[in-house]
Design a protein around this motif. Structure first.
Motif, short mmCIF file in Angstrom:
data_model
loop_
_atom_site.label_atom_id
_atom_site.label_comp_id
_atom_site.label_asym_id
_atom_site.label_seq_id
_atom_site.Cartn_x
_atom_site.Cartn_y
_atom_site.Cartn_z
N GLY A 12 0.79 -1.22 0.00
CA GLY A 12 0.00 0.00 0.00
C GLY A 12 0.82 1.27 0.00
O GLY A 12 0.30 2.35 0.27
N LYS A 13 2.10 1.18 -0.32
CA LYS A 13 2.99 2.35 -0.27
C LYS A 13 3.31 2.93 -1.63
O LYS A 13 3.91 4.00 -1.72
N MET A 14 2.95 2.26 -2.71
CA MET A 14 3.33 2.74 -4.03
C MET A 14 2.60 4.02 -4.38
O MET A 14 1.40 4.13 -4.22
N THR A 15 3.33 5.00 -4.89
CA THR A 15 2.74 6.26 -5.32
C THR A 15 2.64 6.26 -6.85
O THR A 15 3.35 5.50 -7.53
N PRO A 16 1.80 7.12 -7.42
CA PRO A 16 1.73 7.21 -8.88
C PRO A 16 3.07 7.57 -9.50
O PRO A 16 3.41 7.08 -10.58
N GLY A 17 3.83 8.42 -8.83
CA GLY A 17 5.13 8.79 -9.37
C GLY A 17 6.08 7.61 -9.44
O GLY A 17 6.87 7.48 -10.38
N GLN A 18 6.04 6.74 -8.44
CA GLN A 18 6.90 5.56 -8.45
C GLN A 18 6.52 4.62 -9.58
O GLN A 18 7.38 4.07 -10.27
N ALA A 19 5.22 4.41 -9.78
CA ALA A 19 4.76 3.55 -10.88
C ALA A 19 5.18 4.13 -12.22
O ALA A 19 5.64 3.41 -13.12
N SER A 20 5.04 5.44 -12.37
CA SER A 20 5.39 6.08 -13.64
C SER A 20 6.89 6.03 -13.89
O SER A 20 7.34 5.80 -15.02
N LEU A 21 7.70 6.25 -12.85
CA LEU A 21 9.15 6.16 -13.01
C LEU A 21 9.54 4.74 -13.40
O LEU A 21 10.40 4.54 -14.28
N GLY A 22 8.93 3.75 -12.76
CA GLY A 22 9.24 2.37 -13.10
C GLY A 22 8.94 2.06 -14.55
O GLY A 22 9.78 1.51 -15.28
N LYS A 23 7.74 2.43 -15.00
CA LYS A 23 7.34 2.13 -16.38
C LYS A 23 8.22 2.88 -17.38
O LYS A 23 8.69 2.31 -18.37
#
Length: 793
Positions: free
Chosen positions: A354-365
């Motif tokens: 439950g800690k993932m932020t939208p910015g982290q997901a976007s950086l990963g992708k």
């Protein structure tokens, strides 16, 4: 001597074609026996740092099961179908037997995987063929997940079991020809009719759409102007899906154009959990992680192929693997894969906790797809001429990566999502639509006209058509009165059918409208009304209220009278925005969508009022005394005198017009699904560049915005900081509801027909409230001159 044929040239061409063109192509294993083609897939050799040790036994078993299936069933046929740009329907039963469709969904015949397990399955399919991986991702992580997260229990039971078996296939339609990265602006509409909805519009780039049995479609509700979701059936009247031809990547995926011409959807197929564009973020948060794992799988397959090829292929009497430059490229590919895998794995764990932020997901992708492009390009170099034919996988992977680099947010858009999160500044749109707010302290330029394309003002008559509304707006914008203009914006929020429901706010502004017309001579066409009544054409969202205030100030000229009346909830929130922390509390009003309008927003608006015009704000809410900060207290806590007066008791149901900060945070978290106390993260995720300036700008820019001069604004606030403004629901809810402060102002104006100063209005309202039994003391904040000037004159 050259021999000349006696046959005509056309006959020579025919003979040539008949001699060579009709032969089938030579099998690649015969034409090039020195290396094994991808139809016999190489073993996996890319786990150099033993990342398998990070996986649970169940995740490892799933990974091996999926790997064995796709290597056996898909690898031998993928080149044929990729070349023809056709989908291999023959593998659907084999994929269905894997029981991977539905991924993380629990129940309804779905496997209920962890996010990590689902990602591994996605990568293993992509390792062999990215098109089949995309087929499953669209069906499972978009369409099925939307039904699971946003559908009713009846819809889940009806659709998910057959989708889980791949007995029926689904697609997911959000993107449109005119709206890709800016998907929230979609134009497809949903009109409510008896028994259901009529959908009209167009979608583009929709995977699986040409053969899907079920289409999850997003459209803009014409009544609320919000995004809703619908389940459409194949072959519905008015529905047409056609294949997009001539792609260079993911050629087996049947992307289509969907045309929706008055398609009827029954009420039972509207997804009840999709009521705004933000609701799609619940689905996209998962799917963006899955998409990040596709290039991980693709590069694993390319590395495996190159590794085997370099050992098999010989030049200059030695395997290609023996050459230093080839080893350097192969090692660089391997290193990229290790880093890509680790980031993908960490994303899964952040999501699961439950800690993932939208910015982290976007950086990963974005970062993973960038490194994947580099890795596959190196593989293309290593294979030489064989790197441009699909038989050896690399050329196919090279093309397949391009659409993955683009969909689920382009590389650039995803970097901006992360950039917004780490700086607090949204930079998706250039600041050209409203040049007057691009610099906070510039003098106002006269006679500048702007086309407010996104301005939504509700006319007085709620049944006024959109055409009439636009005509009215243009008429108001172009009028050049020689006399003083009186402009008003009235906002009432009742928050119906929510835990924060009030009852009298809409009544407050409707009553004040009549007072403005009859008592102060306001032109009805210059009074804009925004309420959250069910029949309102435009809701009082944060963006709409600020647009309306901007428009009112843009029309103002020296000598004009501007009035803003707000009745609804107020709140106080800590100004927390990385990397800076504001230790004081901000006062704000709470629009119907919770997109708070803070003191900083009001300061920016009031600072643009032309010199000689007056701007009066009446805020019937709690926590409103600091909405235009730096103003002088004319009537406040220091004005309170001791009194032995005993108030009259009246039968009422009262409610305080405040929402605690904790409730604000809880509500925002339920929308973003982000577990953080940082308000800026939530506001920027939900509202982007329409969020309050307090959450969008770094502190050094906020500090550069000039404070108000003492003569810039007049604020009548509903109560002192240690009190609450009351919402009244008299006689057990059987009487007409009202806000105590708004009602007191109206009583004062009705009982005193002569001119009253701002100070007199507030003092007399205090007395009315005292007589009525309220422990509520309205305040006045303005310069000395305005304190004694006539109210709204």
């Amino acid at each position: 001597m050259t021999m000349q044929s006696s046959k005509p040239r056309d006959d020579q061409n025919n003979d040539s074609e008949s001699s060579y063109s009709n032969f089938p192509p030579m099998d690649v294993s015969i034409a090039f026996p020195q290396a094994t083609p991808a139809s016999i897939f190489p073993p996996c050799t890319s786990d150099y740092y033993h990342f398998a040790d990070l996986l649970t036994p169940e995740e490892q078993a799933l990974r091996l099961r999926v790997r064995a299936c796709v290597e056996k069933e898909i690898a031998p046929i993928m080149t044929k179908y990729w070349e023809k740009a056709e989908f291999p329907f023959e593998v659907v039963p084999k994929l269905g037997a894997l029981n991977i469709a539905g991924g993380t969904i629990k129940g309804y015949g779905c496997p209920g995987f962890s996010v990590t397990a689902n990602a591994l399955a996605t990568a293993e399919i992509a390792r062999v063929d990215a098109s089949c991986s995309t087929f499953i991702l669209v069906h499972s992580s978009l369409a099925m997940l939307t039904i699971s997260l946003c559908g009713s229990e009846t819809q889940k039971q009806k659709y998910l079991p057959s989708l889980a078996k791949l007995d029926t296939i689904a697609c997911w339609g959000l993107t449109e020809p005119d709206y890709g990265s800016d998907a929230s602006g979609l134009r497809t509409t949903a009109t409510k009719v008896e028994g259901g909805w009529v959908i009209e519009g167009q979608k583009r780039w929709i995977g699986n759409s040409t053969f899907a049995d079920i289409l999850v479609i997003f459209a803009k509700n014409k009544n609320t102007n919000q995004i809703n979701g619908f389940i459409l059936k194949k072959n519905s009247p008015g529905l047409k899906a056609t294949k997009i031809e001539n792609k260079i990547g993911l050629r087996m995926v049947q992307n289509g154009d969907i045309l929706l011409q008055k398609v009827f959807v029954p009420d039972e197929d509207r997804l009840p959990g999709v009521n705004s564009f933000q609701d799609t973020s619940k689905v996209l948060a998962v799917s963006r992680v899955m998409v990040a794992w596709q290039p991980i799988g693709i590069t694993m397959g390319v590395y495996d192929m190159c590794h085997r090829y370099l050992l098999e292929r010989k030049q200059f009497g030695a395997p290609l693997a023996a050459f230093q430059i080839n080893q350097q490229k192969l090692v660089q590919m391997l290193a990229n894969i290790q880093a890509m895998f680790l980031i993908g794995w960490r994303l899964c764990k952040l999501y699961e906790s439950g800690k993932m932020t939208p910015g982290q997901a976007s950086l990963g992708k974005s970062w993973i797809t960038l490194r994947a492009r580099e890795t596959v390009a190196l593989g293309r170099e290593l294979l030489g001429g064989n790197g441009i034919i699909s038989d050896f996988l690399v050329a196919k992977a090279f093309g397949d990566l391009e659409p993955i680099y683009t969909y689920e947010g382009t590389y650039d858009i995803n970097t901006l999502v992360t950039g917004r999160e780490i700086t607090g500044i949204a930079s998706f749109k250039p600041v050209i639509k409203k040049p007057q707010i691009s610099r906070f302290s510039l003098p106002r330029q006269e006679s500048i006209c702007f086309n407010h394309q996104n301005l939504h003002i509700l006319p007085i008559n709620p049944h006024t058509t959109t055409i009439q509304k636009n005509q009215l707006l243009n008429q108001n914008s172009n009028m050049k009165d020689t006399q003083t203009k009186k402009l008003a914006l009235l906002v009432g929020c009742n928050y119906a059918n929510t835990p924060n429901e009030l009852h009298g706010c809409i009544n407050d502004v409707l009553a004040m409208r009549q007072v403005l017309i009859s008592r102060f001579g306001f032109d009805p066409n210059r009074i804009n009304l925004l309420t959250d009544a069910p029949d309102s054409l435009v809701m009082p969202t944060g963006a709409n209220i600020k647009d309306a205030l901007d428009h009112m100030v843009d029309q103002a000229e020296p000598g004009d009278v501007l009035y803003f009346h707000y009745s609804g909830h107020g709140t106080r929130v800590p100004s927390i925005k990385p990397p800076h922390t504001f230790h004081r509390l901000d006062e704000a009003i709470v629009p119907c969508d919770f997109n708070l309008i803070t003191d900083l927003d009001f300061r920016n608006i009031v600072n643009r009022v032309p010199k000689g015009a007056t701007f009066t704000i009446l805020s019937d809410s709690c926590h409103s005394g600091g909405l235009i900060d730096k103003e002088k207290e004319q009537i406040g806590p220091s004005s309170l005198q001791n009194s032995s007066f005993t108030p009259t008791s009246i039968p009422t149901i009262t409610k305080s017009k405040t929402i605690p900060f904790e409730s604000i945070l809880l509500h925002l978290s339920s929308l973003t699904h982000i577990n953080t106390p940082d308000l800026a993260t939530h506001f920027l995720e939900l509202f982007g560049d329409t969020a309050s300036l307090r959450f969008r700008f770094p502190s050094h820019e906020i500090d550069s915005i000039p404070s108000l001069h003492e003569d810039n604004g007049i604020l009548l606030s509903g109560c002192q900081a240690n009190e609450t403004s009351a919402d009244m629901n008299p006689n057990g809810g059987k009487g007409k509801a009202y806000g105590a402060f708004s009602n007191a102002i109206e009583i004062v104006l009705k009982e005193n027909q002569g001119d009253l100063s701002n100070k007199e209005v507030v003092l007399r309202a205090r007395n009315v409230l005292k007589i009525q039994g309220f422990v509520q003391h309205p305040c006045l904040y303005c310069g000395d001159d305005h304190a004694n000037s006539v109210f709204l004159k």
